[in-house]
Design an enzyme around this catalytic site. Sequence first.
Site, PDB file in Angstrom:
ATOM      1  N   ASN A 150       8.862  19.790 -42.212  1.00 31.44           N
ATOM      2  CA  ASN A 150       8.246  20.698 -41.226  1.00 31.44           C
ATOM      3  C   ASN A 150       9.028  21.990 -41.023  1.00 31.44           C
ATOM      4  O   ASN A 150       8.438  23.056 -40.867  1.00 31.44           O
ATOM      5  CB  ASN A 150       7.995  19.964 -39.901  1.00 31.44           C
ATOM      6  CG  ASN A 150       9.271  19.515 -39.233  1.00 31.44           C
ATOM      7  OD1 ASN A 150      10.201  19.073 -39.890  1.00 31.44           O
ATOM      8  ND2 ASN A 150       9.316  19.625 -37.929  1.00 31.44           N
ATOM      9  N   GLY A 226      13.400  12.617 -39.908  1.00 29.52           N
ATOM     10  CA  GLY A 226      12.091  12.280 -40.480  1.00 29.52           C
ATOM     11  C   GLY A 226      11.346  11.327 -39.569  1.00 29.52           C
ATOM     12  O   GLY A 226      11.598  11.283 -38.363  1.00 29.52           O
ATOM     13  N   THR A 228       9.817   7.863 -37.783  1.00 34.00           N
ATOM     14  CA  THR A 228      10.456   6.687 -37.174  1.00 34.00           C
ATOM     15  C   THR A 228      10.441   5.482 -38.113  1.00 34.00           C
ATOM     16  O   THR A 228      11.434   4.749 -38.201  1.00 34.00           O
ATOM     17  CB  THR A 228       9.767   6.379 -35.825  1.00 34.00           C
ATOM     18  OG1 THR A 228      10.055   7.476 -34.943  1.00 34.00           O
ATOM     19  CG2 THR A 228      10.269   5.103 -35.193  1.00 34.00           C
ATOM     20  N   GLU A 248      17.304  11.241 -36.567  1.00 34.78           N
ATOM     21  CA  GLU A 248      16.473  12.114 -35.719  1.00 34.78           C
ATOM     22  C   GLU A 248      15.029  11.847 -36.113  1.00 34.78           C
ATOM     23  O   GLU A 248      14.602  12.224 -37.207  1.00 34.78           O
ATOM     24  CB  GLU A 248      16.821  13.589 -35.980  1.00 34.78           C
ATOM     25  CG  GLU A 248      18.265  13.943 -35.704  1.00 34.78           C
ATOM     26  CD  GLU A 248      18.633  13.838 -34.237  1.00 34.78           C
ATOM     27  OE1 GLU A 248      17.732  13.934 -33.392  1.00 34.78           O
ATOM     28  OE2 GLU A 248      19.823  13.631 -33.959  1.00 34.78           O
ATOM     29  N   CYS A 282       8.877  18.754 -34.284  1.00 38.08           N
ATOM     30  CA  CYS A 282       9.131  17.499 -33.558  1.00 38.08           C
ATOM     31  C   CYS A 282       9.233  17.757 -32.051  1.00 38.08           C
ATOM     32  O   CYS A 282       9.106  16.840 -31.258  1.00 38.08           O
ATOM     33  CB  CYS A 282      10.398  16.853 -34.079  1.00 38.08           C
ATOM     34  SG  CYS A 282      11.801  17.967 -34.020  1.00 38.08           S
ATOM     35  N   GLU A 461      22.759  15.583 -32.801  1.00 41.21           N
ATOM     36  CA  GLU A 461      23.251  16.656 -33.654  1.00 41.21           C
ATOM     37  C   GLU A 461      23.664  17.822 -32.761  1.00 41.21           C
ATOM     38  O   GLU A 461      23.539  17.769 -31.549  1.00 41.21           O
ATOM     39  CB  GLU A 461      22.144  17.086 -34.625  1.00 41.21           C
ATOM     40  CG  GLU A 461      21.728  15.968 -35.560  1.00 41.21           C
ATOM     41  CD  GLU A 461      20.733  16.414 -36.622  1.00 41.21           C
ATOM     42  OE1 GLU A 461      19.673  16.977 -36.270  1.00 41.21           O
ATOM     43  OE2 GLU A 461      21.007  16.198 -37.817  1.00 41.21           O
TER      44      GLU A 461
HETATM   45  P1  NAD Z   1       9.497  11.119 -43.715  1.00 40.88           P
HETATM   46  O1  NAD Z   1      10.222  10.060 -42.962  1.00 40.88           O
HETATM   47  O2  NAD Z   1       8.312  10.715 -44.514  1.00 40.88           O
HETATM   48  O3  NAD Z   1      10.459  11.847 -44.755  1.00 40.88           O
HETATM   49  C1  NAD Z   1      11.651  12.490 -44.343  1.00 40.88           C
HETATM   50  C2  NAD Z   1      12.619  12.500 -45.505  1.00 40.88           C
HETATM   51  O4  NAD Z   1      12.995  11.162 -45.797  1.00 40.88           O
HETATM   52  C3  NAD Z   1      12.043  13.079 -46.805  1.00 40.88           C
HETATM   53  O5  NAD Z   1      13.059  13.781 -47.485  1.00 40.88           O
HETATM   54  C4  NAD Z   1      11.662  11.834 -47.572  1.00 40.88           C
HETATM   55  O6  NAD Z   1      11.652  12.018 -48.972  1.00 40.88           O
HETATM   56  C5  NAD Z   1      12.777  10.875 -47.165  1.00 40.88           C
HETATM   57  N1  NAD Z   1      12.445   9.465 -47.294  1.00 40.88           N
HETATM   58  C6  NAD Z   1      11.226   8.875 -47.209  1.00 40.88           C
HETATM   59  N2  NAD Z   1      11.350   7.541 -47.413  1.00 40.88           N
HETATM   60  C7  NAD Z   1      12.656   7.297 -47.619  1.00 40.88           C
HETATM   61  C8  NAD Z   1      13.410   6.109 -47.884  1.00 40.88           C
HETATM   62  N3  NAD Z   1      12.829   4.920 -47.992  1.00 40.88           N
HETATM   63  N4  NAD Z   1      14.747   6.216 -48.018  1.00 40.88           N
HETATM   64  C9  NAD Z   1      15.352   7.422 -47.907  1.00 40.88           C
HETATM   65  N5  NAD Z   1      14.693   8.573 -47.689  1.00 40.88           N
HETATM   66  C10 NAD Z   1      13.365   8.506 -47.535  1.00 40.88           C
HETATM   67  O7  NAD Z   1       9.145  12.236 -42.665  1.00 40.88           O
HETATM   68  P2  NAD Z   1       8.296  13.565 -42.910  1.00 40.88           P
HETATM   69  O8  NAD Z   1       6.854  13.182 -42.992  1.00 40.88           O
HETATM   70  O9  NAD Z   1       8.920  14.342 -43.991  1.00 40.88           O
HETATM   71  O10 NAD Z   1       8.570  14.360 -41.548  1.00 40.88           O
HETATM   72  C11 NAD Z   1       7.811  14.220 -40.399  1.00 40.88           C
HETATM   73  C12 NAD Z   1       8.530  13.367 -39.380  1.00 40.88           C
HETATM   74  O11 NAD Z   1       9.808  13.914 -39.099  1.00 40.88           O
HETATM   75  C13 NAD Z   1       7.813  13.316 -38.050  1.00 40.88           C
HETATM   76  O12 NAD Z   1       7.822  11.989 -37.581  1.00 40.88           O
HETATM   77  C14 NAD Z   1       8.662  14.193 -37.142  1.00 40.88           C
HETATM   78  O13 NAD Z   1       8.597  13.891 -35.779  1.00 40.88           O
HETATM   79  C15 NAD Z   1      10.019  13.928 -37.689  1.00 40.88           C
HETATM   80  N6  NAD Z   1      10.946  14.991 -37.319  1.00 40.88           N
HETATM   81  C16 NAD Z   1      11.903  14.716 -36.399  1.00 40.88           C
HETATM   82  C17 NAD Z   1      12.784  15.715 -35.998  1.00 40.88           C
HETATM   83  C18 NAD Z   1      13.874  15.444 -35.001  1.00 40.88           C
HETATM   84  O14 NAD Z   1      14.776  16.266 -34.895  1.00 40.88           O
HETATM   85  N7  NAD Z   1      13.839  14.345 -34.290  1.00 40.88           N
HETATM   86  C19 NAD Z   1      12.686  16.987 -36.566  1.00 40.88           C
HETATM   87  C20 NAD Z   1      11.674  17.224 -37.502  1.00 40.88           C
HETATM   88  C21 NAD Z   1      10.811  16.215 -37.881  1.00 40.88           C
END
Ligand code: NAD
Length: 480
Positions: A150, A226, A228, A248, A282, A461
């Site tokens: 995002n 990423g 939850t 996060e 997020c 963070e």
């Molecule tokens: P995602 O969990 O699908 O992917 C995030 C990252 O993790 C990507 O690089 C992905 O390739 C990697 N990943 C996926 N599966 C993995 C695994 N099994 N092992 C290791 N790495 C893996 O999330 P997304 O769809 O890219 O992002 C959207 C989510 O991120 C939303 O839920 C959003 O709320 C959250 N987010 C949270 C924050 C925060 O600061 N809390 C900030 C931005 C986004």
Amino acid sequence: MKKLQNYIDGKFHAPISGAYIDNVDPSRGTVYSLIPDSGQEDIMMAANAAKAAFPKWSGLSIEERSKILVRFSQGIEDRMDEFVAAESMDNGKPVSLARQVDIPRAVSNLHFFATAILHFASESHYMEGVGINYTTRKPIGVVGCISPWNLPLYLFTWKIAPALAAGNCVVAKPSEITPYTAYLLSEVAAEIGMPPGVLNIVHGLGSNAGDAIVKHPDIKAISFTGGTATGAYIAKTAGPMFKKLSLELGGKNPNIIFADCDFDDMLSTTVRSSFANQGQICLCGSRIFIERPIYDKFKIAFAEKVSRMKVGIPSDPNTKQGAVVSKDHMEKVMSYIALAKEEGGSIVAGGNQVTLEAPYEHGFYLEPTVIEGLSFDCRTNQEEIFGPVVTLCPFDTEEEVLKMANSTQYGLAATVWTSDLKRAHRVANQIHSGIVWVNSWLVRDLRTPFGGVKSSGVGREGGWEALKFFTEPKNIFIKN
Ligand code: NAD
């Protein structure tokens, strides 16, 4: 077609498998570059390079490390236009947003931690008549940084900067959906003379390259942002290996509006806090609770402003809503709009997909959408949608709104609008979240703790929190 490459040990490499993944431009819905489909062997190579580089990097004086990171930050700034265009192309966000927010913030992240490290100090605890404890904080070694799509470069650098500043060597993986600015970052690392192996950027799928980072025995800490569900998987996998974890995760943030607020300020900020980056931040407030006396006034004014937001191509300076990040994500968001209707919600504004003129007719565009009439505990109001969709809900008392605001599994951020200072403190203190903005939204001071409670994550963070995460404390006691 451009093939991105991994950056390992200071050199550019094709993936060992030879396989590539399509990289899609969401504004047109077409493939425009290819990214390495890396796996365990690429991660092994990166971890070995990082391990070999660690003694020298951690042994540099902090002034030397700081200078290299300042140059790194400057290197992005020098190629600002290119980074801005790439971020917008990869993610679908308006070019104006990438220029105002994403890339300047990536520059700031690196500069902030490059200089913060100069002021980082450890504690000592004197025991009268007994002796003295002093604490050292040493870098961990090789750490893994995994980030989402995002705010691609913004969140990637938010992790890499403190990790490197603290003296660690990094194996980092950007989202496979938005890899391009991370690739440009590897070019900058090479240009500014980052010592080989200190920062390794490996592209690929989460289930392949990401998983290999989480499982690699030499990668001692994982900083992840990423979803939850992914965070839960990482915790389950890395927990038994006793890795340090910073997670996060998702959110479903409440925006609580009291009748005594500054209405105009609240209204324009609430449009932003609902729909900035197509609602894909997020920290966006997706559940808007409005005190009943101003519910209708708010609904009418908000719907009017939202309906006027231009959904358009990212390069148009008048565009307020660009494309959402992918076809899958667009379909997910549309499925939640359908669910909201099934659950008894009515659409106040938006609700539809938007088809633009050629060559953008296959892009992933959605109207910013406002829904009312749903119960606070229905699925639409409990599950993270992470798109341009918000719900409106009236309330009568503080007690009632706090119950609704705190009802989800998430607890990342919240917004409170009121002119009553006592109430602001009272409500802010009772919201279950890691961050609360009063009469504002997304005002960021990089020194403050950033993160969530409940299913929104573990750890914080920002500022000293990040430098503490990326170091291992050791207490040494000396008897008088
Ligand atoms: P995602 O969990 O699908 O992917 C995030 C990252 O993790 C990507 O690089 C992905 O390739 C990697 N990943 C996926 N599966 C993995 C695994 N099994 N092992 C290791 N790495 C893996 O999330 P997304 O769809 O890219 O992002 C959207 C989510 O991120 C939303 O839920 C959003 O709320 C959250 N987010 C949270 C924050 C925060 O600061 N809390 C900030 C931005 C986004």
